[in-house]
Scaffold this motif. Structure first.
Motif, PDB file in Angstrom:
ATOM      1  N   GLU A  90     -10.196  -5.022   1.443  1.00  0.00           N
ATOM      2  CA  GLU A  90     -10.811  -5.729   2.756  1.00  0.00           C
ATOM      3  C   GLU A  90     -10.414  -6.525   2.808  1.00  0.00           C
ATOM      4  OE1 GLU A  90     -13.490  -3.665   5.448  1.00  0.00           O
ATOM      5  OE2 GLU A  90     -12.405  -1.885   4.069  1.00  0.00           O
ATOM      6  N   GLU A 116     -11.566   0.069  -1.311  1.00  0.00           N
ATOM      7  CA  GLU A 116     -11.131   0.150  -0.107  1.00  0.00           C
ATOM      8  C   GLU A 116     -11.980  -1.149   0.269  1.00  0.00           C
ATOM      9  OE1 GLU A 116      -8.801   1.537  -0.028  1.00  0.00           O
ATOM     10  OE2 GLU A 116      -9.385   3.129   1.583  1.00  0.00           O
ATOM     11  N   LYS A 139       1.036  -1.247  -0.148  1.00  0.00           N
ATOM     12  CA  LYS A 139       0.122  -0.067   0.156  1.00  0.00           C
ATOM     13  C   LYS A 139       0.936   1.579  -0.072  1.00  0.00           C
ATOM     14  CE  LYS A 139      -4.098  -1.363   0.678  1.00  0.00           C
ATOM     15  NZ  LYS A 139      -5.856  -1.106   0.296  1.00  0.00           N
ATOM     16  N   SER A 147     -15.458   4.010   4.854  1.00  0.00           N
ATOM     17  CA  SER A 147     -15.409   2.358   5.392  1.00  0.00           C
ATOM     18  C   SER A 147     -13.675   3.175   4.578  1.00  0.00           C
ATOM     19  CB  SER A 147     -15.409   1.434   4.070  1.00  0.00           C
ATOM     20  OG  SER A 147     -15.089   0.661   3.925  1.00  0.00           O
ATOM     21  N   GLY A 148     -12.561   2.276   5.241  1.00  0.00           N
ATOM     22  CA  GLY A 148     -11.662   2.691   4.636  1.00  0.00           C
ATOM     23  C   GLY A 148     -10.586   3.485   5.480  1.00  0.00           C
ATOM     24  N   SER A 149     -10.755   4.111   6.314  1.00  0.00           N
ATOM     25  CA  SER A 149     -11.215   5.383   6.862  1.00  0.00           C
ATOM     26  C   SER A 149      -9.547   5.216   7.990  1.00  0.00           C
ATOM     27  CB  SER A 149     -11.593   6.049   7.618  1.00  0.00           C
ATOM     28  OG  SER A 149     -12.827   5.219   8.591  1.00  0.00           O
ATOM     29  N   GLY A 150      -9.351   3.666   9.024  1.00  0.00           N
ATOM     30  CA  GLY A 150      -9.068   3.795   9.284  1.00  0.00           C
ATOM     31  C   GLY A 150      -9.558   2.296  10.159  1.00  0.00           C
ATOM     32  N   LYS A 151     -10.441   2.164  10.825  1.00  0.00           N
ATOM     33  CA  LYS A 151     -11.202   2.324  12.395  1.00  0.00           C
ATOM     34  C   LYS A 151     -11.197   1.203  13.645  1.00  0.00           C
ATOM     35  CE  LYS A 151     -15.538   2.793  10.907  1.00  0.00           C
ATOM     36  NZ  LYS A 151     -14.986   3.199  10.103  1.00  0.00           N
ATOM     37  N   SER A 152     -10.722  -0.734  12.071  1.00  0.00           N
ATOM     38  CA  SER A 152     -10.149  -1.671  11.728  1.00  0.00           C
ATOM     39  C   SER A 152      -9.382  -1.856  12.114  1.00  0.00           C
ATOM     40  CB  SER A 152     -10.273  -2.584  10.646  1.00  0.00           C
ATOM     41  OG  SER A 152     -12.269  -2.269  11.093  1.00  0.00           O
ATOM     42  N   THR A 153      -8.061  -1.113  11.471  1.00  0.00           N
ATOM     43  CA  THR A 153      -6.805  -0.870  11.690  1.00  0.00           C
ATOM     44  C   THR A 153      -6.643  -0.357  12.957  1.00  0.00           C
ATOM     45  OG1 THR A 153      -6.312  -0.618   9.736  1.00  0.00           O
ATOM     46  CG2 THR A 153      -4.530  -0.219  11.169  1.00  0.00           C
ATOM     47  N   GLU A 172      -7.025 -12.279   7.047  1.00  0.00           N
ATOM     48  CA  GLU A 172      -5.556 -12.563   8.356  1.00  0.00           C
ATOM     49  C   GLU A 172      -6.162 -11.763   9.223  1.00  0.00           C
ATOM     50  OE1 GLU A 172      -3.602  -9.581   6.212  1.00  0.00           O
ATOM     51  OE2 GLU A 172      -3.353 -10.759   4.167  1.00  0.00           O
ATOM     52  N   HIS A 179     -21.270   2.736  11.287  1.00  0.00           N
ATOM     53  CA  HIS A 179     -21.388   3.497  10.364  1.00  0.00           C
ATOM     54  C   HIS A 179     -23.336   3.533  11.613  1.00  0.00           C
ATOM     55  CE1 HIS A 179     -18.226   2.684   7.367  1.00  0.00           C
ATOM     56  NE2 HIS A 179     -18.132   1.990   7.948  1.00  0.00           N
TER      57      HIS A 179
HETATM   58  N1  ATP Z   1      -4.720  -6.839   6.235  1.00  0.00           N
HETATM   59  C1  ATP Z   1      -4.142  -5.508   5.391  1.00  0.00           C
HETATM   60  N2  ATP Z   1      -3.987  -5.365   3.775  1.00  0.00           N
HETATM   61  C2  ATP Z   1      -3.744  -4.589   3.565  1.00  0.00           C
HETATM   62  N3  ATP Z   1      -4.764  -3.439   3.680  1.00  0.00           N
HETATM   63  C3  ATP Z   1      -5.652  -3.156   4.718  1.00  0.00           C
HETATM   64  C4  ATP Z   1      -4.920  -4.234   5.397  1.00  0.00           C
HETATM   65  N4  ATP Z   1      -6.465  -3.832   6.380  1.00  0.00           N
HETATM   66  C5  ATP Z   1      -6.874  -2.900   5.765  1.00  0.00           C
HETATM   67  N5  ATP Z   1      -5.929  -2.472   5.259  1.00  0.00           N
HETATM   68  C6  ATP Z   1      -6.108  -0.996   4.292  1.00  0.00           C
HETATM   69  O1  ATP Z   1      -5.731  -0.253   5.316  1.00  0.00           O
HETATM   70  C7  ATP Z   1      -6.878   1.006   4.985  1.00  0.00           C
HETATM   71  C8  ATP Z   1      -8.191   1.241   6.423  1.00  0.00           C
HETATM   72  O2  ATP Z   1      -8.769   0.058   6.761  1.00  0.00           O
HETATM   73  P1  ATP Z   1      -9.602  -0.320   7.687  1.00  0.00           P
HETATM   74  O3  ATP Z   1      -9.532  -1.628   7.701  1.00  0.00           O
HETATM   75  O4  ATP Z   1      -8.794  -0.031   9.217  1.00  0.00           O
HETATM   76  O5  ATP Z   1     -10.483   0.529   7.611  1.00  0.00           O
HETATM   77  P2  ATP Z   1     -11.852   0.319   8.272  1.00  0.00           P
HETATM   78  O6  ATP Z   1     -12.378   2.254   8.501  1.00  0.00           O
HETATM   79  O7  ATP Z   1     -12.205   0.014   9.682  1.00  0.00           O
HETATM   80  O8  ATP Z   1     -13.475   0.542   6.896  1.00  0.00           O
HETATM   81  P3  ATP Z   1     -14.805  -0.466   7.013  1.00  0.00           P
HETATM   82  O9  ATP Z   1     -16.044   0.289   8.105  1.00  0.00           O
HETATM   83  O10 ATP Z   1     -14.943  -0.975   6.079  1.00  0.00           O
HETATM   84  O11 ATP Z   1     -14.874  -1.224   8.087  1.00  0.00           O
HETATM   85  C9  ATP Z   1      -8.368   0.642   3.934  1.00  0.00           C
HETATM   86  O12 ATP Z   1      -7.177   0.916   2.986  1.00  0.00           O
HETATM   87  C10 ATP Z   1      -7.555  -0.819   3.485  1.00  0.00           C
HETATM   88  O13 ATP Z   1      -7.194  -1.174   2.265  1.00  0.00           O
END
Ligand code: ATP
Length: 297
Positions: free
Chosen positions: A270, A266, A14, A38-44, A276, A196
């Motif tokens: 995901e 995104e 990335k 979606s993809g803003s980084g919350k789950s990360t 993973e 959300h």
């Molecule tokens: N294991 C991974 N490998 C590569 N990229 C990842 C991985 N997990 C998340 N990403 C990327 O990191 C960014 C943040 O993703 P994340 O899942 O944290 O977002 P989110 O806010 O939780 O989204 P959602 O609301 O859809 O759950 C996105 O661009 C996603 O594609």
């Protein structure tokens, strides 16, 4: 209780970081919502707290521990202090509600006598009295989420992380789930919930942290789902200045400016990485194999 210090997380392959120089603190006993597209980084953020993945730079402290200094054999112990709830419940399908919860205690070596007492207690607490012998498919979605919460909470974690726990539920059922999470928070557990669910956020009126492209753009103590900037987007007013314009371009929700194609990409990314993610509870206590991600632990 949870502190991010200048945390940047860039996943392998990335170019754009999932989290960029994020500094944030959550106090003991706090209830905070993480909102954003979606993809803003919350789950990360949640995965980093669980040490499922490591930051590219910066430090994370959880319950007084610097995660970068936590040896791998201590990670399961860290995770025992953290309960986790997911959108898709992740119950073991061949085990009853009782056994799903019981299993969480067995894997951490809880004595049988304590298990016998704790499981019915927590099932009652989440409103599942009399339903312990049902298999997940014999329960409604809301009931399955109650089992998942019971499982996450049965050993009284200091932190409960919830990743879109109401995402698969109708509004009335979601309300019941939010009441349970609020109750758990009242009992002293720090709750961090990525969501959300606009209704849930607005009803509870707790801290709201909004992420856009891995940056915190809003952090309010008794916040709402949408910030003032989102409201101006909806009403058609264009805020002045580059930063405001950029923020509007990334606006996560309906308002005419969300980048639908980006969001779709995104989501695609995901789903590729779904394998993973943390699975059932037995896997939750295992070490993360960072090599799958090609990361250096
Ligand atoms: N294991 C991974 N490998 C590569 N990229 C990842 C991985 N997990 C998340 N990403 C990327 O990191 C960014 C943040 O993703 P994340 O899942 O944290 O977002 P989110 O806010 O939780 O989204 P959602 O609301 O859809 O759950 C996105 O661009 C996603 O594609």
């Amino acid at each position: 209780m949870i502190r991010f210090e200048h945390v940047t997380k860039t996943y392998q392959r990335k170019s754009v970081p999932a989290l960029a120089d994020l500094s944030l603190e959550f106090e003991r006993g706090e209830f905070a919502f993480l909102v954003g597209a979606s993809g803003s980084g919350k789950s990360t953020m949640l995965r980093l707290i669980l040490k499922e993945t490591n930051p590219t730079s910066g430090s994370i402290f959880v319950a007084g521990k610097d995660l970068s200094r936590l040896s791998s054999w201590k990670v399961p112990r860290l995770r025992r202090e953290i309960g986790m709830v997911f959108q898709d419940f992740r119950l073991l399908p061949t085990k009853t509600a009782f056994e799903n919860v019981e299993f969480a205690l067995q894997v951490i070596g809880t004595p049988r006598s304590a298990v016998k007492k704790l499981v019915p207690e927590v099932l009652d607490m989440v409103g599942l009295e009399g339903k312990g012998q049902r298999l997940p498919h014999e329960l409604s979605g809301g009931e399955q989420q109650r089992v998942a919460i019971a499982r996450a909470y049965v050993n009284r974690p200091t932190i409960l992380l919830a990743d879109e726990p109401t995402g698969n539920l109708d509004p009335e059922t979601a309300k019941g789930i939010m009441d349970i999470l609020a109750d758990i928070n009242e009992r002293g557990t720090t709750v961090l919930m990525a969501t959300h669910d606009e209704k849930a956020v607005n009803r509870l009126s707790k801290r709201v942290v909004e992420l856009v492209d891995g940056h915190v753009v809003r952090d309010e103590m008794r916040g709402h789902y949408r910030g003032a900037a989102d409201e101006s987007v909806i009403s058609g007013a264009v805020p002045d200045g580059d930063a405001a314009g950029e923020r509007q371009a990334s606006a996560p929700f309906p308002g005419g400016s969300a980048r639908a194609s980006d969001v779709a990409y995104e989501r695609f990314d995901e789903s590729a990485s779904e394998g993973e993610r943390m699975g059932d509870l037995d896997r939750a206590f295992e070490e993360t194999d960072e090599r799958e991600e090609g990361e250096i632990a």
